[in-house]
Design a protein around this motif. Structure first.
Motif, short mmCIF file in Angstrom:
data_model
loop_
_atom_site.label_atom_id
_atom_site.label_comp_id
_atom_site.label_asym_id
_atom_site.label_seq_id
_atom_site.Cartn_x
_atom_site.Cartn_y
_atom_site.Cartn_z
N GLY A 63 0.83 -1.21 0.00
CA GLY A 63 0.00 0.00 0.00
C GLY A 63 0.86 1.25 0.00
N THR A 64 1.82 1.26 0.92
CA THR A 64 2.71 2.42 1.01
C THR A 64 3.58 2.55 -0.23
N VAL A 66 3.04 1.67 -3.26
CA VAL A 66 2.31 2.19 -4.42
C VAL A 66 1.99 3.66 -4.23
N GLU A 67 1.68 4.03 -3.00
CA GLU A 67 1.39 5.46 -2.77
C GLU A 67 2.63 6.30 -3.05
N GLU A 69 5.07 5.48 -5.07
CA GLU A 69 5.24 5.43 -6.53
C GLU A 69 4.38 6.50 -7.19
N GLU A 70 3.15 6.58 -6.71
CA GLU A 70 2.21 7.53 -7.28
C GLU A 70 2.69 8.96 -7.05
N THR A 73 5.66 9.75 -9.38
CA THR A 73 5.30 10.04 -10.77
C THR A 73 4.52 11.35 -10.87
N ASN A 74 3.70 11.65 -9.88
CA ASN A 74 3.00 12.93 -9.89
C ASN A 74 3.97 14.09 -9.81
N ASN A 132 -4.73 17.76 3.37
CA ASN A 132 -5.66 16.72 3.76
C ASN A 132 -6.35 17.09 5.06
N LEU A 192 -8.07 20.90 16.03
CA LEU A 192 -8.30 19.62 15.37
C LEU A 192 -7.19 19.23 14.42
N ARG B 122 -7.61 1.13 -2.07
CA ARG B 122 -6.44 0.58 -2.76
C ARG B 122 -5.42 0.07 -1.76
N ARG B 123 -5.21 0.86 -0.73
CA ARG B 123 -4.23 0.48 0.27
C ARG B 123 -4.64 -0.83 0.97
N LEU B 126 -4.25 -3.78 -1.46
CA LEU B 126 -2.86 -4.18 -1.70
C LEU B 126 -2.26 -4.87 -0.48
N ASN B 127 -2.58 -4.35 0.68
CA ASN B 127 -1.99 -4.96 1.87
C ASN B 127 -2.56 -6.34 2.15
N VAL B 163 -0.61 3.18 -11.99
CA VAL B 163 -0.23 4.38 -11.27
C VAL B 163 0.23 5.37 -12.32
N ASN B 164 -0.59 6.38 -12.55
CA ASN B 164 -0.25 7.33 -13.62
C ASN B 164 0.09 6.61 -14.92
#
Lengths: 221, 268
Positions: A63-64, A66-67, A69-70, A73-74, A132, A192, B122-123, B126-127, B163-164
């Motif tokens: 998960g991490t 790929v994030e 990676e994203e 590329t961004n 976020n 918060l 997605r996370r 994948l996990n 991914v992109n």
């Protein structure tokens, strides 16, 4: 059932799945079985290859990974876009008559950009933390970009400009403090949005020179 | 608001445009998304994980029915991590589903990204995939069918999720590892595993090779050896292996000659 003569491919496999070299005539089944107990967590957290951009952290989970990676590329897409925008600004300014236009957004000298991937990723993560938030959502809804008044409305720090680490971190801090004005109303007035940026390591290139806080043209995000 | 432990993530209601998007994506797979009341359980069912095992024969409903979590009467409370787990669980049980689950996942990821700009689904997906990957040898021992479904699923995910516009780097080696496993002698002796292996190579071989050609070379080295030397290969398995070897040699394309040899009707 093990054959008399090990099949040719068993001998031909030089390494098992874990990368270790197999000894001669080692049975094929050991390729995937983990016979020996592994030394617990003796692997390093990060490693650096000679031609790589810097320390790479070991991927902890898909998960991490790929994030990241994203994000990478961004960031690369964005820097290309930003460069194009600078170029376009250059060209359009050259077309105008050269009586010092007071609203010049960039100096005409070639601006050195921050291109270090590690730095850009870290900065992007810090920006993401700030965006976020509910406060940012409310801010963006309330004040469209074209209505932003410089100095009044918070502006996302430009990650492509060269800043020292301290300068950058300070800009981020100020930006996030400014965003708090758009926090949703709460009963106790508790904060918060106290999100601490993740410290991704000491790796930083102290950049010489421009510590200027000149406002630049809007980023696309 | 402190985050003690894991907070259940809730998505605000999917807007009608997203719902349409989901309906369209699911339609092509002969799946009807229904409300809980319409699943084949005899009592009113609100169980997120309800998947009737046998397709209903009566009426216009074909295939199996995906219960509601997307289009329920109350879409505002969708726990995407749970959804991810449901999809993985179902993929391990149902090979037909695992072939198409990639498309469903893609749709959900797009919807989540569009709606809330996050990637919880997605996370989680994948996990969970990674978890199963770590225990894949046990999985295979426990149930050959589930193992085959898993490989089908992860390859499908690799195929669909980008991914992109690039395939996910993080999945390249795990996918290869799975294919390598299928090329081991004990797996080559099982027709279902050989069949799975060649199917995946047909679908994603070319992409996989682009990401890492050295491993593809090694894999085909194994396949060649297997074809030539493996005892206990059924003739179907031999055929499948030969076909894929030729397919790759022709640059992942079907030549006319191969088409004629392998796929045409033989007139006796």
């Amino acid at each position: 059932s093990s054959p008399q003569h090990p099949p040719r491919w068993a001998q031909a496999r030089k390494r098992g799945a874990d990368g270790r070299r197999r000894r001669q005539n080692e049975p094929e089944s050991s390729v995937f079985e983990e016979n020996e107990p592994r030394p617990a967590e003796s692997r390093q957290d990060s490693f650096t290859t000679p031609e790589g951009p810097g320390p790479l952290s070991r991927c902890s989970d898909w998960g991490t990974a790929v994030e990241e990676e994203e994000m990478r590329t961004n960031v690369n897409k964005e820097i290309a876009r930003y460069r194009r925008k600078l170029l376009i600004n250059e060209f359009s300014r050259e077309r105008k008559s050269s009586s010092g236009s007071s609203d010049s957004k960039e100096s005409t000298a070639t601006v050195e950009l921050e291109t270090d991937e590690v730095v850009l990723m870290r900065r992007q993560k810090q920006i993401n933390y700030g965006k976020n938030t509910i406060a940012y959502d409310r801010y963006v809804k309330e004040v469209p970009r074209c209505h932003r008044v410089p100095g009044v409305h918070p502006r996302t720090p430009n990650k492509f400009k060269k800043y020292s680490r301290r300068s950058w971190d300070q800009q981020i801090k100020l930006w996030k403090v400014a965003l708090h004005s758009w926090d949703p109303p709460t009963e106790g007035g508790c904060d918060l949005q106290e999100i601490c940026p993740v410290d991704l390591g000491e790796m930083e290139t102290e950049s010489v020179g421009s510590n200027s806080e000149s406002q630049t043209s809007c980023q696309d995000n | 608001m402190g985050e003690t432990g894991k907070e259940e993530y809730k998505i605000q209601s999917f807007d009608s445009e997203t719902q349409k998007l989901l309906k369209t994506a699911l339609k092509g797979q002969q799946v009807f998304v229904s409300s809980p009341a319409m699943c084949s359980c005899t009592r009113p069912c609100t169980d997120l994980g309800c998947f009737p095992d046998t397709p209903k024969q009566s009426g216009p409903r074909e295939g199996w029915v995906l219960t509601v979590f997307l289009l329920s009467a109350d879409p505002s409370n969708v726990d995407l991590e749970k959804v991810a787990n449901i999809i993985v669980d179902q993929s391990l049980k149902d090979c037909v589903f695992s072939k198409e689950a990639g498309r469903i996942c893609y749709t959900i990821i797009q919807a989540e990204s569009k709606q809330v700009g996050q990637s919880i689904f997605r996370r989680s997906l994948l996990n969970r995939l990674q978890q199963e990957y770590k225990d894949r040898e046990e999985l295979r021992t426990r149930s050959l069918q589930a193992w085959i479904c898993y490989v089908t699923f992860i390859c499908n995910i690799f195929d669909y999720l980008r991914v992109n516009n690039m395939p996910m780097m993080a999945l390249v080696n795990p996918v290869y590892d799975c294919l390598f496993r299928l090329a081991q002698p004990d797996s080559l002796q099982k027709e279902e595993e050989v069949d799975c292996l060649v199917l995946q190579l047909h679908r994603i071989g070319e992409q996989l090779e682009k990401m890492n050609s050295q491993r593809m070379d090694e894999l085909f080295s194994l396949l060649r050896d297997g074809f030539l030397l493996q005892e206990g290969l059924s003739s179907l398995s031999q055929l499948l292996l030969l076909e894929i070897i030729e397919f790759r040699a022709a640059d992942w394309k079907m030549t006319d000659a191969a088409q004629k040899y392998y796929y045409s009707e033989v007139t006796d």
